[in-house]
Design a protein around this motif. Structure first.
Motif, PDB file in Angstrom:
ATOM      1  N   ASP A 219       0.853  -1.218   0.019  1.00 57.47           N
ATOM      2  CA  ASP A 219      -0.053  -0.186   0.229  1.00 57.47           C
ATOM      3  C   ASP A 219       0.745   1.168   0.018  1.00 57.47           C
ATOM      4  N   GLY A 220       2.088   1.067  -0.108  1.00 54.63           N
ATOM      5  CA  GLY A 220       2.984   2.310  -0.197  1.00 54.63           C
ATOM      6  C   GLY A 220       3.753   2.839   0.838  1.00 54.63           C
ATOM      7  N   ARG A 221       3.332   2.305   2.091  1.00 53.82           N
ATOM      8  CA  ARG A 221       3.826   2.554   3.436  1.00 53.82           C
ATOM      9  C   ARG A 221       5.254   2.244   3.400  1.00 53.82           C
ATOM     10  N   ARG A 222       6.048   2.814   4.441  1.00 53.46           N
ATOM     11  CA  ARG A 222       7.476   2.456   4.410  1.00 53.46           C
ATOM     12  C   ARG A 222       7.642   1.010   5.107  1.00 53.46           C
ATOM     13  N   TYR A 223       8.743   0.284   4.483  1.00 52.22           N
ATOM     14  CA  TYR A 223       9.186  -1.001   5.016  1.00 52.22           C
ATOM     15  C   TYR A 223      10.151  -0.655   5.965  1.00 52.22           C
ATOM     16  N   ILE A 224      10.364  -1.068   7.371  1.00 53.66           N
ATOM     17  CA  ILE A 224      11.283  -0.467   8.031  1.00 53.66           C
ATOM     18  C   ILE A 224      11.783  -1.538   9.052  1.00 53.66           C
ATOM     19  N   LEU A 225      13.155  -1.538   9.108  1.00 52.68           N
ATOM     20  CA  LEU A 225      13.528  -2.493  10.036  1.00 52.68           C
ATOM     21  C   LEU A 225      14.661  -1.610  11.196  1.00 52.68           C
ATOM     22  N   VAL A 226      14.391  -2.109  12.524  1.00 55.59           N
ATOM     23  CA  VAL A 226      15.226  -1.282  13.431  1.00 55.59           C
ATOM     24  C   VAL A 226      15.757  -2.203  14.570  1.00 55.59           C
ATOM     25  N   PRO A 227      16.924  -2.009  14.761  1.00 53.76           N
ATOM     26  CA  PRO A 227      17.603  -2.864  15.743  1.00 53.76           C
ATOM     27  C   PRO A 227      17.424  -2.631  17.127  1.00 53.76           C
ATOM     28  N   THR A 228      16.075  -2.569  17.678  1.00 52.18           N
ATOM     29  CA  THR A 228      15.762  -2.558  18.795  1.00 52.18           C
ATOM     30  C   THR A 228      14.245  -2.930  19.286  1.00 52.18           C
ATOM     31  N   ASP A 229      13.790  -3.102  20.371  1.00 54.76           N
ATOM     32  CA  ASP A 229      12.412  -3.594  20.793  1.00 54.76           C
ATOM     33  C   ASP A 229      11.694  -2.582  20.194  1.00 54.76           C
ATOM     34  N   TYR A 230      10.281  -2.938  20.286  1.00 52.34           N
ATOM     35  CA  TYR A 230       9.038  -2.035  19.839  1.00 52.34           C
ATOM     36  C   TYR A 230       9.153  -0.786  20.926  1.00 52.34           C
ATOM     37  N   ARG A 231       9.145  -1.022  22.129  1.00 52.02           N
ATOM     38  CA  ARG A 231       8.934  -0.190  23.205  1.00 52.02           C
ATOM     39  C   ARG A 231      10.391   0.979  23.108  1.00 52.02           C
ATOM     40  N   GLY A 232      11.442   0.365  23.010  1.00 50.18           N
ATOM     41  CA  GLY A 232      12.504   1.383  22.515  1.00 50.18           C
ATOM     42  C   GLY A 232      12.468   2.289  21.339  1.00 50.18           C
ATOM     43  N   PHE A 233      11.766   1.698  20.430  1.00 44.41           N
ATOM     44  CA  PHE A 233      11.753   2.631  19.182  1.00 44.41           C
ATOM     45  C   PHE A 233      10.610   3.706  19.408  1.00 44.41           C
ATOM     46  N   ILE A 234       9.669   3.387  20.152  1.00 45.02           N
ATOM     47  CA  ILE A 234       8.518   4.253  20.452  1.00 45.02           C
ATOM     48  C   ILE A 234       9.204   5.253  21.309  1.00 45.02           C
ATOM     49  N   GLU A 235       9.936   4.888  22.426  1.00 46.48           N
ATOM     50  CA  GLU A 235      10.584   5.820  23.422  1.00 46.48           C
ATOM     51  C   GLU A 235      11.393   6.808  22.728  1.00 46.48           C
ATOM     52  N   ARG A 236      12.094   6.347  21.564  1.00 46.80           N
ATOM     53  CA  ARG A 236      13.073   7.196  20.902  1.00 46.80           C
ATOM     54  C   ARG A 236      12.070   8.138  20.102  1.00 46.80           C
ATOM     55  N   HIS A 237      11.145   7.846  19.823  1.00 44.28           N
ATOM     56  CA  HIS A 237      10.235   8.938  18.866  1.00 44.28           C
ATOM     57  C   HIS A 237       9.392   9.757  19.871  1.00 44.28           C
ATOM     58  N   GLU A 238       9.212   9.343  21.190  1.00 47.48           N
ATOM     59  CA  GLU A 238       8.673  10.205  22.280  1.00 47.48           C
ATOM     60  C   GLU A 238       9.759  11.099  22.697  1.00 47.48           C
ATOM     61  N   GLY A 239      10.988  10.939  22.721  1.00 47.13           N
ATOM     62  CA  GLY A 239      12.147  11.892  23.042  1.00 47.13           C
ATOM     63  C   GLY A 239      12.184  12.774  22.235  1.00 47.13           C
ATOM     64  N   THR A 240      12.072  12.668  20.685  1.00 49.97           N
ATOM     65  CA  THR A 240      12.383  13.484  19.731  1.00 49.97           C
ATOM     66  C   THR A 240      10.807  14.560  19.717  1.00 49.97           C
ATOM     67  N   VAL A 241       9.918  14.009  20.223  1.00 42.98           N
ATOM     68  CA  VAL A 241       8.466  14.932  20.246  1.00 42.98           C
ATOM     69  C   VAL A 241       8.760  15.885  21.504  1.00 42.98           C
ATOM     70  N   ASN A 242       9.085  15.313  22.491  1.00 40.76           N
ATOM     71  CA  ASN A 242       9.454  15.912  23.761  1.00 40.76           C
ATOM     72  C   ASN A 242      10.505  17.083  23.599  1.00 40.76           C
ATOM     73  N   LEU A 243      11.685  16.855  22.870  1.00 40.52           N
ATOM     74  CA  LEU A 243      12.678  17.689  22.502  1.00 40.52           C
ATOM     75  C   LEU A 243      12.086  18.843  21.515  1.00 40.52           C
ATOM     76  N   TRP A 244      11.157  18.395  20.422  1.00 41.36           N
ATOM     77  CA  TRP A 244      10.601  19.881  19.646  1.00 41.36           C
ATOM     78  C   TRP A 244       9.938  20.656  20.582  1.00 41.36           C
ATOM     79  N   LYS A 245       9.216  19.655  21.525  1.00 36.64           N
ATOM     80  CA  LYS A 245       8.212  20.676  22.438  1.00 36.64           C
ATOM     81  C   LYS A 245       8.954  21.649  23.443  1.00 36.64           C
ATOM     82  N   GLY A 246       9.860  21.007  24.015  1.00 34.95           N
ATOM     83  CA  GLY A 246      10.557  21.996  24.755  1.00 34.95           C
ATOM     84  C   GLY A 246      11.156  23.130  24.106  1.00 34.95           C
ATOM     85  N   LEU A 247      11.916  22.896  22.933  1.00 33.79           N
ATOM     86  CA  LEU A 247      12.433  23.990  22.286  1.00 33.79           C
ATOM     87  C   LEU A 247      11.455  25.014  21.783  1.00 33.79           C
ATOM     88  N   THR A 248      10.149  24.464  21.268  1.00 33.44           N
ATOM     89  CA  THR A 248       9.130  25.433  21.044  1.00 33.44           C
ATOM     90  C   THR A 248       8.803  26.383  22.119  1.00 33.44           C
TER      91      THR A 248
END
Length: 274
Positions: A219-248
């Motif tokens: 369906d065109g969505r990205r095929y992604i492989l990451v060397p971490t567990d699912y929780r670690g992947f989500i936490e990394r993205h949450e950290g980026t969200v909080n970074l942009w929020k803090g800088l804002t």
């Protein structure tokens, strides 16, 4: 009027740039937050009987876009590291490159240049298995991993050999405007036993067995492989969200403080003149 603090060019630049950066970071925050919402909506599985049952109950025995977390296991022979003893993987990349100094006659300086890069890639078929399951016949084969997004190779070796030349060689190559500096050699592996999370389409092979295949979604969505567990992947993205929020917030508060300080100073001077 230009003597008033609020009309000071430095104050105006500080206020304007602070609000501009705040707006930019807010835009990045919104984009990343929307991406986080979509990521959390993706169903997450491990290679077990539950995933097999879900696939058997699904149309065409497949799930269009899910996350699968498991441990990397070779389907057959593994790839041995050429430099690290008892280190095995399923994807291997060895790169050799030369670093030279090149004379720039315009700036009259020596500049670095990388050249003669040679890269060797090897891969063997591998699957994801359930973490903690030492003996299992339930596997998710990873199809075309080199076509997936994400950086999942681990550097296991890096060596730099500096060039050693005699005085005559140095003089001759110095006159030509080029001097060899070093040769760099690296090896990267996707190691056996690595925890990996894949995002893509999962298909039950044969329709009735326990072997599944993770592949690029149709369906065109990205095929992604990451060397971490699912929780670690989500936490990394949450950290980026909080970074942009803090800088804002930081740049927004900074701009508002500068503006408020300039207005207060202006009003104080006006009151003293009155």
């Amino acid at each position: 009027m230009s003597d008033l603090p609020i009309f000071n060019p430095l104050v105006l630049i500080g206020v304007g740039s602070s609000f501009a950066f705040s707006g930019l970071f807010y835009h990045l925050y919104k984009e990343k937050k929307d991406e986080m919402v979509k990521l959390k909506e993706i169903p997450k599985f491990v290679p077990d009987q539950h995933l097999v049952r879900v696939l058997k109950a699904s149309p065409h025995r497949k799930l269009q876009y899910v996350a699968v977390e498991g441990l990397v296991q070779a389907d057959g022979e593994t790839l041995a590291s050429q430099f690290v003893p008892r280190c095995f993987g399923v994807i291997q990349k060895i790169a050799v490159e030369e670093h030279w100094k090149v004379w720039n006659s315009i700036t009259r300086t020596w500049n670095s240049r990388t050249t003669n890069r040679k890269e060797t890639n090897n891969a063997v078929p591998f699957s994801l298995v359930e973490p903690g399951a030492y003996i299992t016949n339930i596997t998710v084969k990873v199809h075309s991993p080199l076509d997936a997004s994400g950086w999942f190779l681990e550097r296991v070796h890096c060596s730099v050999k500096h060039a050693q030349e005699g005085l005559v060689d140095v003089l001759l190559k110095g006159l030509s405007g080029e001097r060899p500096m070093a040769q760099k050699e690296t090896e990267e592996l996707l190691r056996v036993g690595t925890t990996m999370t894949g995002f893509g389409e999962v298909v039950l092979e044969g329709g009735t067995g326990t072997t599944m295949r993770l592949q690029a979604p149709q369906d065109g969505r990205r095929y992604i492989l990451v060397p971490t567990d699912y929780r670690g992947f989500i936490e990394r993205h949450e950290g980026t969200v909080n970074l942009w929020k803090g800088l804002t917030a930081l740049f927004g508060i900074t701009g508002a403080s500068l503006l408020a300080g300039a207005v207060y100073s202006t009003m104080g001077k006006k009151d003293r003149r009155d």
